[in-house]
Write an enzyme that holds these catalytic residues in place. Structure first.
Site, PDB file in Angstrom:
ATOM      1  N   GLU A 136      21.561 -11.956  35.950  1.00 17.38           N
ATOM      2  CA  GLU A 136      22.183 -12.319  34.675  1.00 17.38           C
ATOM      3  C   GLU A 136      21.110 -12.322  33.611  1.00 17.38           C
ATOM      4  O   GLU A 136      19.934 -12.456  33.915  1.00 17.38           O
ATOM      5  CB  GLU A 136      22.787 -13.734  34.757  1.00 17.38           C
ATOM      6  CG  GLU A 136      23.918 -13.859  35.733  1.00 17.38           C
ATOM      7  CD  GLU A 136      24.269 -15.322  36.000  1.00 17.38           C
ATOM      8  OE1 GLU A 136      23.988 -16.174  35.130  1.00 17.38           O
ATOM      9  OE2 GLU A 136      24.809 -15.595  37.076  1.00 17.38           O
ATOM     10  N   LYS A 169      19.017 -14.084  30.649  1.00 17.94           N
ATOM     11  CA  LYS A 169      18.640 -15.455  30.336  1.00 17.94           C
ATOM     12  C   LYS A 169      18.757 -15.630  28.824  1.00 17.94           C
ATOM     13  O   LYS A 169      17.941 -15.122  28.057  1.00 17.94           O
ATOM     14  CB  LYS A 169      17.201 -15.724  30.803  1.00 17.94           C
ATOM     15  CG  LYS A 169      16.790 -17.179  30.708  1.00 17.94           C
ATOM     16  CD  LYS A 169      15.490 -17.408  31.485  1.00 17.94           C
ATOM     17  CE  LYS A 169      15.153 -18.881  31.590  1.00 17.94           C
ATOM     18  NZ  LYS A 169      14.809 -19.499  30.324  1.00 17.94           N
ATOM     19  N   ASP A 183      18.648 -17.323  25.281  1.00 20.01           N
ATOM     20  CA  ASP A 183      17.663 -18.237  24.732  1.00 20.01           C
ATOM     21  C   ASP A 183      18.297 -19.098  23.643  1.00 20.01           C
ATOM     22  O   ASP A 183      18.401 -18.712  22.495  1.00 20.01           O
ATOM     23  CB  ASP A 183      16.497 -17.419  24.159  1.00 20.01           C
ATOM     24  CG  ASP A 183      15.257 -18.258  23.998  1.00 20.01           C
ATOM     25  OD1 ASP A 183      15.237 -19.383  24.526  1.00 20.01           O
ATOM     26  OD2 ASP A 183      14.319 -17.788  23.345  1.00 20.01           O
ATOM     27  N   ARG A 237      21.163 -30.859  27.792  1.00 16.77           N
ATOM     28  CA  ARG A 237      20.427 -30.985  29.036  1.00 16.77           C
ATOM     29  C   ARG A 237      19.581 -32.259  29.066  1.00 16.77           C
ATOM     30  O   ARG A 237      19.461 -32.908  30.091  1.00 16.77           O
ATOM     31  CB  ARG A 237      19.521 -29.765  29.250  1.00 16.77           C
ATOM     32  CG  ARG A 237      18.671 -29.929  30.507  1.00 16.77           C
ATOM     33  CD  ARG A 237      18.153 -28.620  31.028  1.00 16.77           C
ATOM     34  NE  ARG A 237      16.785 -28.402  30.612  1.00 16.77           N
ATOM     35  CZ  ARG A 237      16.015 -27.435  31.080  1.00 16.77           C
ATOM     36  NH1 ARG A 237      16.503 -26.584  31.968  1.00 16.77           N
ATOM     37  NH2 ARG A 237      14.803 -27.297  30.650  1.00 16.77           N
ATOM     38  N   TYR A 282      27.630 -19.607  32.345  1.00 13.25           N
ATOM     39  CA  TYR A 282      27.143 -18.901  33.520  1.00 13.25           C
ATOM     40  C   TYR A 282      27.335 -19.617  34.849  1.00 13.25           C
ATOM     41  O   TYR A 282      27.011 -19.071  35.889  1.00 13.25           O
ATOM     42  CB  TYR A 282      25.670 -18.521  33.355  1.00 13.25           C
ATOM     43  CG  TYR A 282      24.767 -19.668  32.950  1.00 13.25           C
ATOM     44  CD1 TYR A 282      24.389 -20.623  33.879  1.00 13.25           C
ATOM     45  CD2 TYR A 282      24.324 -19.791  31.645  1.00 13.25           C
ATOM     46  CE1 TYR A 282      23.585 -21.685  33.518  1.00 13.25           C
ATOM     47  CE2 TYR A 282      23.506 -20.855  31.272  1.00 13.25           C
ATOM     48  CZ  TYR A 282      23.148 -21.802  32.213  1.00 13.25           C
ATOM     49  OH  TYR A 282      22.361 -22.855  31.855  1.00 13.25           O
ATOM     50  N   LYS A 294      19.996 -14.888  40.908  1.00 10.42           N
ATOM     51  CA  LYS A 294      20.539 -15.963  41.733  1.00 10.42           C
ATOM     52  C   LYS A 294      21.025 -15.406  43.064  1.00 10.42           C
ATOM     53  O   LYS A 294      21.558 -14.298  43.100  1.00 10.42           O
ATOM     54  CB  LYS A 294      21.726 -16.633  41.017  1.00 10.42           C
ATOM     55  CG  LYS A 294      21.346 -17.256  39.687  1.00 10.42           C
ATOM     56  CD  LYS A 294      22.546 -17.734  38.901  1.00 10.42           C
ATOM     57  CE  LYS A 294      22.078 -18.263  37.549  1.00 10.42           C
ATOM     58  NZ  LYS A 294      23.173 -18.522  36.615  1.00 10.42           N
ATOM     59  N   LYS A 304      10.695 -13.556  33.244  1.00  8.81           N
ATOM     60  CA  LYS A 304      10.532 -13.552  31.786  1.00  8.81           C
ATOM     61  C   LYS A 304      10.141 -12.163  31.291  1.00  8.81           C
ATOM     62  O   LYS A 304       9.250 -11.545  31.850  1.00  8.81           O
ATOM     63  CB  LYS A 304       9.458 -14.563  31.378  1.00  8.81           C
ATOM     64  CG  LYS A 304       9.866 -16.012  31.607  1.00  8.81           C
ATOM     65  CD  LYS A 304      10.337 -16.683  30.320  1.00  8.81           C
ATOM     66  CE  LYS A 304      11.017 -17.998  30.572  1.00  8.81           C
ATOM     67  NZ  LYS A 304      10.301 -19.172  30.186  1.00  8.81           N
ATOM     68  N   CYS A 358      -3.550 -19.603  -8.731  1.00  6.76           N
ATOM     69  CA  CYS A 358      -2.439 -18.667  -8.551  1.00  6.76           C
ATOM     70  C   CYS A 358      -2.897 -17.231  -8.744  1.00  6.76           C
ATOM     71  O   CYS A 358      -3.532 -16.919  -9.752  1.00  6.76           O
ATOM     72  CB  CYS A 358      -1.332 -18.999  -9.546  1.00  6.76           C
ATOM     73  SG  CYS A 358       0.030 -17.829  -9.474  1.00  6.76           S
ATOM     74  N   CYS A 409      -1.081 -15.923 -12.132  1.00  8.66           N
ATOM     75  CA  CYS A 409      -1.286 -16.468 -13.479  1.00  8.66           C
ATOM     76  C   CYS A 409      -2.534 -17.333 -13.581  1.00  8.66           C
ATOM     77  O   CYS A 409      -2.817 -17.909 -14.630  1.00  8.66           O
ATOM     78  CB  CYS A 409      -0.064 -17.266 -13.915  1.00  8.66           C
ATOM     79  SG  CYS A 409       0.071 -18.835 -13.050  1.00  8.66           S
ATOM     80  N   CYS A 450       2.312 -23.107  -7.291  1.00 11.94           N
ATOM     81  CA  CYS A 450       1.792 -22.845  -8.629  1.00 11.94           C
ATOM     82  C   CYS A 450       2.666 -23.638  -9.602  1.00 11.94           C
ATOM     83  O   CYS A 450       3.859 -23.409  -9.681  1.00 11.94           O
ATOM     84  CB  CYS A 450       1.866 -21.351  -8.955  1.00 11.94           C
ATOM     85  SG  CYS A 450       1.606 -21.040 -10.711  1.00 11.94           S
ATOM     86  N   CYS A 469       4.534 -18.239 -15.131  1.00 15.21           N
ATOM     87  CA  CYS A 469       4.075 -17.458 -13.993  1.00 15.21           C
ATOM     88  C   CYS A 469       5.125 -16.395 -13.690  1.00 15.21           C
ATOM     89  O   CYS A 469       6.271 -16.714 -13.365  1.00 15.21           O
ATOM     90  CB  CYS A 469       3.874 -18.426 -12.816  1.00 15.21           C
ATOM     91  SG  CYS A 469       3.253 -17.653 -11.326  1.00 15.21           S
TER      92      CYS A 469
HETATM   93  P1  AMP Z   1      13.674 -23.122  31.806  1.00 17.78           P
HETATM   94  O1  AMP Z   1      14.115 -24.066  30.713  1.00 17.78           O
HETATM   95  O2  AMP Z   1      12.716 -22.077  31.353  1.00 17.78           O
HETATM   96  O3  AMP Z   1      13.257 -23.843  33.033  1.00 17.78           O
HETATM   97  O4  AMP Z   1      14.971 -22.294  32.197  1.00 17.78           O
HETATM   98  C1  AMP Z   1      16.148 -22.933  32.588  1.00 17.78           C
HETATM   99  C2  AMP Z   1      17.156 -22.768  31.518  1.00 17.78           C
HETATM  100  O5  AMP Z   1      17.541 -21.413  31.335  1.00 17.78           O
HETATM  101  C3  AMP Z   1      18.449 -23.424  31.861  1.00 17.78           C
HETATM  102  O6  AMP Z   1      18.436 -24.786  31.555  1.00 17.78           O
HETATM  103  C4  AMP Z   1      19.439 -22.688  31.010  1.00 17.78           C
HETATM  104  O7  AMP Z   1      19.599 -23.396  29.797  1.00 17.78           O
HETATM  105  C5  AMP Z   1      18.766 -21.385  30.668  1.00 17.78           C
HETATM  106  N1  AMP Z   1      19.570 -20.196  31.024  1.00 17.78           N
HETATM  107  C6  AMP Z   1      19.850 -19.177  30.183  1.00 17.78           C
HETATM  108  N2  AMP Z   1      20.587 -18.246  30.767  1.00 17.78           N
HETATM  109  C7  AMP Z   1      20.816 -18.652  32.031  1.00 17.78           C
HETATM  110  C8  AMP Z   1      21.536 -18.096  33.124  1.00 17.78           C
HETATM  111  N3  AMP Z   1      22.157 -16.912  33.042  1.00 17.78           N
HETATM  112  N4  AMP Z   1      21.569 -18.811  34.272  1.00 17.78           N
HETATM  113  C9  AMP Z   1      20.926 -20.003  34.377  1.00 17.78           C
HETATM  114  N5  AMP Z   1      20.224 -20.569  33.373  1.00 17.78           N
HETATM  115  C10 AMP Z   1      20.163 -19.912  32.204  1.00 17.78           C
HETATM  116 ZN    ZN Z   2       1.320 -18.771 -11.092  1.00 19.55          ZN
END
Ligand code: AMP
Ligand code: ZN
Length: 665
Positions: free
Chosen positions: A111, A113, A115, A134, A222, A285, A309, A403, A406, A421, A427
């Site tokens: 899957e 990840k 962010d 969390r 997920y 997984k 990563k 500046c 000016c 400034c 300016c």
């Molecule tokens: P880390 O915070 O780096 O330890 O990574 C864990 C976090 O990755 C989890 O708490 C999730 O919030 C996030 N995460 C994002 N995508 C996924 C995914 N597909 N499966 C599991 N965790 C995920």
């Molecule tokens: Zn200025």
């Protein structure tokens, strides 16, 4: 069932389906306008029939609930972290460890990840009952009111749902929405947000859920946790979640070997740049849930899952020069001018250095070899200096004191990261930037006049500030470069037409630092005219709802300048709207002047929003929590019992909707 109840139920179902089509499937089957009409219809019915109140109605997506303190909730199933891997060898080692514990073939699910901010949602009998962050993994914050405003989070499940379960996901802010939010902040003279991830998690902790509702957040799911969920593998679990109405990205894939896992990683390392939101790697997984159980957990992470990563794309290049930009508010931004270099598919020549502290922290010097990274941030950033390549004669960077435009001496206020400034009216970039802001779409929206023409007008000495726009004639502008007869005419007509723009937008347009669109509306409504606002004291200003010290100081400073007062006077003479229109004023009184009122519960003859509006229109202040300063608590149906107890303890008068309406009659 009455006819109204049936109608309410039907509209709720219909709107839920459209929400789902739009926000989960990305395939709307109805016009926005039609959707809005149906939503309005449902709102009206719900207001007329509070007895059919449903905490999961689609009308509640707009938010409005305010959370002062987020309650701590213990997770029923702990939220673990993930172990990280960086190479094929890491993955092969992991596979070996797995095979020692489980027998038979092992299949993996790959899957993305996502962010963002991790989230645990609890559903009971098909409805969302709780959303928790969390936190430390064992306990997090209850952010239910805020999460309910996220359109892709189903409030009511479809199909065959388990009686009770948790589902894990990530709240993300897609790039498009993130950029739009930043454009607004920049227009208001505020620092843009650094990256979508922090902005997403920050959003969850906003006190006013109506503010969260305005942010285009999404929730990607997920993993379901619970008993008797009706599936045996992670992959089936994803499909199950989809069927219940959750947004589960399609990218996930089954892999029979580590080589197949790596194929997935390599594919997405490139193609993730096409996704609408940020990802920082892949999560792998073990597919079989029975095997997952056998593998179990270490103190920190599941043994059955592994993050891989993506490498943040990074290159090194030479810093040729540091230049300094002056923004329209006078803020100075140092810019690194780099030897051009290829990075993540684009040529990078410049990177922001943010401010003096950043330069000092990196100890960055002209001639240095520096590492540039393109991570979550849109603008590349410099993360470090390669000290081994530093030229021998190099000297530390001296931040500018004057500046660059000016030559005025720069100032840096207590608590501000940036230098400014102070030459507000002399300016050039500030003068031009301010007029460009004044004419922009969300401000005076002057048709026929663009940013480049403004620069030209200033450089040619035809205007020095925005009030000069209103004395321009066609003959003045005709000699300008590329100005045809027709465009000159349009320009003058456009300027003339802007005289009807309402007061709150003029207030936004004049560009008082920290007075963005929302603040301008608040101030306009409260003070009703620029004259009243210009006479407000610090004390008056901070008493206005949501106006803090920073904004108040900035307003006072603006009006204390003689030059600004002259400009505003001129705008008044030219006939701009510098007070609320008679129409708006007709509905205003000061019957509630000085009173602080808390509203709680569900109302019958007016909606909550209208009620709040009524309080403000009559000079009162809506407050979100009860304190000894509260004058009244207007109590509707289903008011929280804790509010009532608190009001009773503090002996605050509790009045009904009708008693309130009598107050302002
Ligand atoms: P880390 O915070 O780096 O330890 O990574 C864990 C976090 O990755 C989890 O708490 C999730 O919030 C996030 N995460 C994002 N995508 C996924 C995914 N597909 N499966 C599991 N965790 C995920
Ligand atoms: Zn200025």
């Amino acid at each position: 069932m009455t006819r109204e109840e049936a109608q309410i139920n039907e509209l709720r179902d219909e709107l839920r389906t459209h929400n789902y089509n739009y926000y989960v499937l990305d395939t709307p089957t109805i016009e926005d306008y039609e959707f809005d009409m149906k939503l309005k219809q449902l709102q009206a019915l719900e207001e007329a029939h509070p007895e059919f109140y449903d905490p999961n109605s689609p009308t509640l997506r707009v938010g409005g609930q305010v959370t002062k303190n987020f309650e701590t909730v213990v997770h029923e199933h702990r939220m673990y972290s993930l172990d990280n891997s960086y190479s094929k060898d890491d993955l092969l080692d992991w596979e070996k460890r797995i095979k020692k514990i489980v027998d038979g073939p092992v299949e993996f699910v790959c899957e993305l990840k996502y962010d963002g901010a991790s989230m645990s949602l609890t559903y009971e009998n098909g409805t969302l009952v709780r959303a928790v962050t969390r936190g430390d993994g064992t306990q997090g914050d209850d952010v239910t009111a805020n999460v309910k405003t996220i359109r892709s989070v189903p409030l009511q499940l479809k199909g065959d749902y388990p009686e009770k379960f948790d589902i894990r996901g990530e709240i993300v802010l897609p790039f498009e929405g993130f950029n739009a939010m930043n454009e607004e902040r920049i227009a208001a003279g505020e620092e843009p947000y650094r990256n979508p991830r922090n902005t997403a998690s920050g959003s969850l902790k906003l006190q006013d859920s109506a503010e969260v509702a305005k942010r285009p957040l999404e929730c990607l799911l997920y993993s379901m946790k619970g008993r008797a969920l009706g599936f045996e593998t992670q992959f089936e679990g994803l499909e199950k979640a989809r069927q219940l109405g959750f947004k589960v990205p399609e990218a996930s894939k089954l892999a029979r070997s580590i080589d197949e896992v790596l194929e997935f990683v390599n594919y997405w390392d490139v193609h993730r740049h096409d996704l609408p939101y940020e990802t920082d790697g892949v999560v792998i997984k073990v597919n079989n849930l029975q095997q997952q159980e056998e593998l179990g957990y270490t103190a920190k992470a599941p043994r059955w899952a592994m993050a891989y990563k993506f490498k943040a794309e990074q290159v090194s290049t030479r810093l040729n020069e540091i230049t300094y930009q002056v923004g329209r508010t006078g803020a100075i931004t140092p810019v690194a001018n780099l030897e051009p270099v290829e990075l993540a598919g684009t040529t990078v020549k410049r990177a922001s250095l943010h401010n003096a502290d950043q330069i000092e922290k990196l100890d960055i010097r002209v001639g240095d070899e520096v590492y540039v990274e393109k991570g979550g941030e849109i603008i590349p950033k410099i993360i470090a200096v390669d000290l081994s390549k530093r030229p021998e004669n190099s000297t530390p960077t001296q931040y500018i004191t004057h500046c660059p435009e000016c030559e005025t001496e720069l100032i840096r206020q207590e608590g501000d990261a940036k230098h400014y400034c102070p030459n507000y009216n002399g300016c050039k970039p500030q003068v031009i930037g301010r007029i460009q802001h004044f004419i922009s779409r969300k401000a005076m929206d002057i048709e026929g006049l663009g940013g480049e023409t403004v620069a030209l007008l200033v450089n040619e000495g035809l205007i020095q500030n925005y009030s000069d726009l209103y004395t321009l004639t066609k003959d003045d502008v005709l000699p300008l470069e590329r100005m045809a007869d027709k465009s000159a005419e349009n320009l003058i007509t456009g300027i003339e037409a802007s005289k009807t723009i309402p007061f709150e937008r003029v207030l936004f347009a004049i560009g008082i630092r920290y007075v963005g669109e929302t603040v301008a509306k608040k101030l306009a409504k409260h003070y009703k005219s620029i004259d009243a606002l210009s006479q407000a004291t610090m004390e008056d200003l901070v008493a206005v709802d949501e106006i803090g010290d920073r904004i108040a100081e900035s307003v006072i400073e603006f009006f204390s300048s003689e030059a600004n007062r002259v400009i505003i006077n001129r705008l008044q003479q030219y006939g701009l709207q510098l007070e609320l229109s008679a129409d708006t004023l007709a509905n205003q009184t000061d019957k509630l002047q000085g009173l602080s009122i808390v509203v709680s519960g569900v109302f019958h003859s007016v909606s909550r929003t209208e009620l709040k509006q009524l309080i403000e229109n009559n000079g009162g202040k809506v407050s979100s929590s009860i304190s000894s300063k509260t004058n009244y608590l207007v109590a509707g149906d289903k008011m929280g019992p804790s509010k009532r107890t608190k009001a009773e303890n503090l002996q605050i008068p509790i009045i009904s909707e009708q008693e309130f309406l009598d107050l302002i009659k």
